[in-house]
Design an enzyme around this catalytic site. Structure first.
Site, mmCIF file in Angstrom:
data_model
loop_
_atom_site.group_PDB
_atom_site.id
_atom_site.type_symbol
_atom_site.label_atom_id
_atom_site.label_comp_id
_atom_site.label_asym_id
_atom_site.label_seq_id
_atom_site.Cartn_x
_atom_site.Cartn_y
_atom_site.Cartn_z
ATOM 1 C CB SER A 38 1.553 3.910 -8.725
ATOM 2 O OG SER A 38 0.524 3.949 -7.999
HETATM 3 N N1 SAH Z 1 2.181 0.206 -4.330
HETATM 4 C C1 SAH Z 1 0.791 -0.515 -4.659
HETATM 5 C C2 SAH Z 1 -0.062 0.629 -5.561
HETATM 6 C C3 SAH Z 1 -1.306 1.328 -4.377
HETATM 7 S S1 SAH Z 1 -2.647 1.185 -4.984
HETATM 8 C C4 SAH Z 1 1.262 -1.345 -6.092
HETATM 9 O O1 SAH Z 1 2.480 -1.326 -5.938
HETATM 10 O O2 SAH Z 1 1.128 -1.933 -6.853
HETATM 11 C C5 SAH Z 1 -3.291 1.859 -2.868
HETATM 12 C C6 SAH Z 1 -3.533 0.612 -2.391
HETATM 13 O O3 SAH Z 1 -4.267 1.042 -1.073
HETATM 14 C C7 SAH Z 1 -4.837 -0.178 -3.157
HETATM 15 O O4 SAH Z 1 -4.667 -1.590 -3.168
HETATM 16 C C8 SAH Z 1 -5.754 0.056 -1.625
HETATM 17 O O5 SAH Z 1 -6.619 -0.800 -1.313
HETATM 18 C C9 SAH Z 1 -4.808 -0.002 -0.767
HETATM 19 N N2 SAH Z 1 -5.270 0.700 0.659
HETATM 20 C C10 SAH Z 1 -6.093 1.843 0.749
HETATM 21 N N3 SAH Z 1 -5.662 2.112 2.258
HETATM 22 C C11 SAH Z 1 -5.063 1.931 2.653
HETATM 23 C C12 SAH Z 1 -4.901 1.876 4.157
HETATM 24 N N4 SAH Z 1 -5.666 2.083 5.342
HETATM 25 N N5 SAH Z 1 -4.492 0.521 4.513
HETATM 26 C C13 SAH Z 1 -3.549 -0.695 3.446
HETATM 27 N N6 SAH Z 1 -4.269 -0.713 2.509
HETATM 28 C C14 SAH Z 1 -4.784 0.344 2.041
#
Ligand code: SAH
Length: 210
Positions: free
Chosen positions: A58
């Site tokens: 993000s």
């Molecule tokens: N917090 C992260 C960015 C998040 S992007 C950072 O600091 O880099 C959102 C992430 O959520 C992605 O990697 C995606 O694969 C994950 N995601 C999506 N659905 C999910 C779920 N049900 N459980 C765990 N992770 C999930």
């Protein structure tokens, strides 16, 4: 904006981030360690960057707004849904300190491993990366003082609310695939819900996701 300093003065000038500890966490955790080499020169651009597999880290301002809204205290136990690069988890680990812990769940195995290696590189010991469907929470370590969802959820995640302590805070973007409202939810008898504005996240997947 291409430097840490520029971002910090922008946040202070426009009163976007006021909490000094949150700014300190941003100063201490090197974002450049959480992105791929090809984007190194853009580590402090204020936009999301690809971390592969269709996912993004993000943008710095969004990470810090969520972090500040979470009102983290030393010693807290936090659950993050959506580890991605591990950057948000690392920022939180700084704020909870040695006595606190951050559990972070990632549904894509390769990203869970990527995050784990980023966190290890920096010698951070109070983050546990869990490869699992975080829409179900992580019951083993529940209840949590704070829960942060960094993917867009179709609705307020009931299962996660159950795993939040009374008076605990959850930050979660809720909406459709194109746009979400970032909600700050305080778990009182009647939920206190504050809308922090519109954002766009990658979708939450899994059982309670899209
Ligand atoms: N917090 C992260 C960015 C998040 S992007 C950072 O600091 O880099 C959102 C992430 O959520 C992605 O990697 C995606 O694969 C994950 N995601 C999506 N659905 C999910 C779920 N049900 N459980 C765990 N992770 C999930």
């Amino acid at each position: 904006m291409q430097s840490k300093k520029e971002l910090i003065s922008y946040w202070i000038k426009h009163e976007i981030i006021k909490d000094q500890k949150v700014i300190e966490a941003f100063k201490k955790i090197p974002r450049e360690e959480f992105i791929s080499k090809e984007y190194l020169s853009q580590a402090y651009g204020d936009y999301p960057l690809s971390i592969g597999l269709g996912q993004t880290i993000s943008q710095p301002t969004t990470v810090m707004i969520m972090t500040e809204a979470l009102e983290v205290k030393e010693g807290h136990k936090i659950l993050e849904i959506g580890t991605g690069s591990g950057y948000q988890a690392a920022i939180l680990s700084y704020l909870v300190g040695k006595k606190g812990i951050v559990y972070t769940t990632e549904i894509i195995e390769e990203l869970a491993r990527f995050a784990e290696s980023n966190i290890k590189k920096l010698n951070i010991r109070n983050v546990k990366v869990i490869y699992s469907d975080g829409s179900l929470g992580y019951k083993k370590a529940a209840p949590y003082d704070r829960i942060i969802v960094t993917a867009g959820s179709p609705r307020i995640p009931e299962e996660l609310l159950k795993q939040l302590k009374p008076s605990g805070i959850m930050i979660v973007p809720v909406g459709d695939l194109l746009s979400q409202k970032m909600l700050k939810i305080i778990k009182k008898k009647k939920l206190e819900i504050k809308d922090l504005g519109n954002f766009t996240f990658v979708p939450l997947k899994g059982q309670y996701g899209h």
